[in-house]
Write an enzyme that holds these catalytic residues in place. Sequence first.
Site, PDB file in Angstrom:
ATOM      1  N   CYS A 122     -36.378  74.378  21.881  1.00 19.68           N
ATOM      2  CA  CYS A 122     -35.528  74.417  20.686  1.00 19.68           C
ATOM      3  C   CYS A 122     -35.388  73.068  19.995  1.00 19.68           C
ATOM      4  O   CYS A 122     -34.910  73.004  18.857  1.00 19.68           O
ATOM      5  CB  CYS A 122     -34.157  74.972  21.049  1.00 19.68           C
ATOM      6  SG  CYS A 122     -34.216  76.695  21.614  1.00 19.68           S
ATOM      7  N   HIS A 262     -28.923  72.562  16.134  1.00 20.57           N
ATOM      8  CA  HIS A 262     -29.621  73.732  16.666  1.00 20.57           C
ATOM      9  C   HIS A 262     -28.632  74.881  16.777  1.00 20.57           C
ATOM     10  O   HIS A 262     -27.507  74.713  17.262  1.00 20.57           O
ATOM     11  CB  HIS A 262     -30.219  73.395  18.032  1.00 20.57           C
ATOM     12  CG  HIS A 262     -30.680  74.604  18.787  1.00 20.57           C
ATOM     13  ND1 HIS A 262     -31.492  75.571  18.229  1.00 20.57           N
ATOM     14  CD2 HIS A 262     -30.422  75.022  20.065  1.00 20.57           C
ATOM     15  CE1 HIS A 262     -31.725  76.512  19.119  1.00 20.57           C
ATOM     16  NE2 HIS A 262     -31.086  76.206  20.230  1.00 20.57           N
ATOM     17  N   ASN A 292     -30.168  82.829  17.426  1.00 24.55           N
ATOM     18  CA  ASN A 292     -30.849  81.602  17.856  1.00 24.55           C
ATOM     19  C   ASN A 292     -32.353  81.808  17.652  1.00 24.55           C
ATOM     20  O   ASN A 292     -32.970  82.604  18.356  1.00 24.55           O
ATOM     21  CB  ASN A 292     -30.520  81.336  19.322  1.00 24.55           C
ATOM     22  CG  ASN A 292     -31.197  80.104  19.886  1.00 24.55           C
ATOM     23  OD1 ASN A 292     -32.151  79.573  19.313  1.00 24.55           O
ATOM     24  ND2 ASN A 292     -30.729  79.645  21.034  1.00 24.55           N
TER      25      ASN A 292
END
Length: 335
Positions: A122, A262, A292
């Site tokens: 990520c 993030h 996400n």
Amino acid sequence: MEDTKVRESVPIGVIGTGSRLPERQVGNTEVGAPAGVDDAWIVRKTGIRHRRWADPGEATSDLAADAGRAALERAGISPADLSFVVVATSTPDSPQPPTATAVAEMVGATPDTAAFDLNAVCSGFVFALSVVQRALSASGGGYALVIGADVYSRILDPADRRTVVLFGDGAGAAVLGPVPRGRGLLATRLSSSGAHRDLIRVPAGGSRRPASEATLAGGEHYFRMDGRGVRDFVSEHVPPAVRAFLKDSGVGEADIAHLVPHQANGHMVDGLARGLGLPVARVHTTVREYGNTGAASIPVTLDAAVRSGAVHPGDTVLLTGFGGGMASGFALMRW
């Protein structure tokens, strides 16, 4: 830890952004039923209400190429002018060749363009920004297409409520190129804590545990995450690391106009923003609608912020990535 400040003679920054989310919207009722949870539980635990999942015929390269084309168009840059096409992903089309080679061909880059993948999970988009910025600056300029793209829906266990409710698919892109002095990427910091690498993992399918009937039967090709361990790692390590990064960069916390973190989990993003204590920063989020999206989450959210008109020339933007590895990537930009 790798830490660099941009001191080269050619300032490099983001000159165009783009994104691509799949058309299919997946609500909490649909995704939660196989995992034994309902909408109220998912919203309470994650703040997420929807996510987008790719259609069966869509792969990471398809989303990445669409995001890349949008970024190139907004930047006014021809694909023939690209020196690099880099795709940050942990869900490539296949183990090899690099997904970036397909994307480069799809967007119309020439055979002289260097195309490669980067996997920092990520944090991958921020890692790629840092690597490509230095490459362009050291070579005296030029242009690059940097994309974060993931299709996590293909590696999720439908019965695992810890993961299946969190993740969506998507791609976000940025074109890097020369910018006026005082603008662009001001500093980056990259780090990885390998001792915590098992907090986020896909146990099988690589060289240590190749695919076999036993690994398939055991569901070891699914994405696995220790959610509590990830939360504890982020809350303990990320805020002090960001504060140290800003101090070392000579930028005050009150100078940050925009925070693009993030999009791990809606509540985690809120907690991180409180922990950083940036007094005037506008915190940009997309997690409640898109989930996400892995390496795509920062560039998708940055593109949304730019297209909304919220980011103005001269604004200072802070990107904060964290995820599997456990890898952290921070980037400071002056728009």
